[in-house]
Scaffold this active site. Structure first.
Site, short mmCIF file in Angstrom:
data_model
loop_
_atom_site.label_atom_id
_atom_site.label_comp_id
_atom_site.label_asym_id
_atom_site.label_seq_id
_atom_site.Cartn_x
_atom_site.Cartn_y
_atom_site.Cartn_z
CG HIS A 193 -2.06 -0.90 1.15
ND1 HIS A 193 -3.24 -0.55 0.53
CD2 HIS A 193 -2.23 -2.16 1.59
CE1 HIS A 193 -4.09 -1.56 0.60
NE2 HIS A 193 -3.51 -2.56 1.24
CE1 TYR A 202 -3.49 -4.90 8.36
CE2 TYR A 202 -5.51 -5.67 7.32
CZ TYR A 202 -4.22 -5.18 7.22
OH TYR A 202 -3.66 -4.97 6.00
CD GLU A 203 -2.89 -0.37 8.61
OE1 GLU A 203 -1.85 0.30 8.56
OE2 GLU A 203 -3.81 -0.26 7.79
#
Ligand code: HPA
Length: 274
Positions: free
Chosen positions: A64, A88-89
């Protein structure tokens, strides 16, 4: 000012608009893991790193890029978000969906989303492209949680979330190029661990054809703001338990690299029909 809300998006747009002259976009495109190469198809572009846009942090996942590229594809003005923010970050769904708010504030009224996904449907193979028909939000979170923004609907209708006319346009573009496209339901789980084989069996029972860790918050926000949505999943691997091989992000990036040219051709042909 509420972080990631409508006012914050208008402030971000106020920073971007003076940089892009007459390129105000009508179409927003969000690119999934490993699919960022589409930015090379954007002509006359202005590139803005996420870190320079008020309210947007940089991105932290390999595959990304973390930049907004505004310009022209096939004669249409587009805003391409290369890099997204994932649950999930540790990001709230409001941030995950914030690029869609920004795109709306820039004037975009159509959203194209893409992602890398595991194939839950056993007839799918790695490298297949799947037109997203519908989704399952298995995160049980929403970017709309909290008080409603003035003028925004509290309870958006999701019955034609992936616009049926645009799905037909994707298929027309695919046939024109000789690319066979799948259709299916995308299930979002929070990740970041890949699914267990039992979870994949559950997903199949629930009617999912593909599984991933993104997309649903952005689509939910788009429908709230009245953007029409189309989406494609790149099936990068058979979901857990279908094949013998362990799952790895390297395989995801390998498959997206293999189908990137086909994906980009499809997207260009689709944008041409808009
Ligand atoms: N599961 C979840 N997300 C994914 C997968 C998968 O198998 N492949 C690519 N993204």
């Amino acid at each position: 000012m509420r972080p990631y809300g409508g006012e914050a998006a208008r402030e971000a747009a106020a920073t971007i608009l003076p940089l892009i002259g007459d390129l105000a976009p009508s179409i927003a495109i969000i690119l999934g893991s490993g699919l960022g190469g589409l930015v090379d198809d954007v002509r006359d572009h202005v590139t803005i790193p996420y870190g320079e846009i008020p309210g947007l942090p940089g991105v932290g996942v390999e595959g990304h890029a973390g930049k907004l590229v505004i310009g022209d594809i096939e004669g249409r003005k587009v805003a391409v978000f290369a890099g997204r923010f994932h649950a999930y970050e540790g990001h709230p769904p409001q941030l995950t969906a914030f690029p869609v708010r920004i795109a709306h504030a820039l004037g975009a009224r159509t959203l194209f989303v893409s992602n890398a996904a595991g194939g839950v449907n056993k007839s799918f193979a790695a490298g297949d492209l799947m037109v997203i028909e519908d989704h399952l939000n298995l995160t049980f979170t929403s970017p709309l949680t909290g008080s409603a923004e003035p003028g925004e609907t509290r309870f958006p209708d999701m019955s034609n979330a992936y616009d049926s006319a645009m799905r037909a346009q994707l298929h027309a573009a695919g046939s024109h190029l000789g690319i066979e496209l799948r259709d299916g339901v995308y299930a979002m789980l929070p990740g970041p661990a890949y699914e267990t084989p039992a979870e994949v069996r559950m997903l199949r029972t629930l009617g999912a054809d593909a599984v991933g860790m993104s997309t649903v918050p952005e689509v939910t926000m788009a429908r709230t703001l009245g953007l029409r949505v189309a989406g494609v999943s790149c099936i990068t691997n058979a979901a857990a338990g279908i094949g013998q091989a362990p799952l790895a992000h390297a395989e995801v990036l390998e498959t997206t690299a293999r189908v990137a040219a086909q994906f980009q051709a499809l997207l260009r042909a689709f944008v041409h029909t808009l």
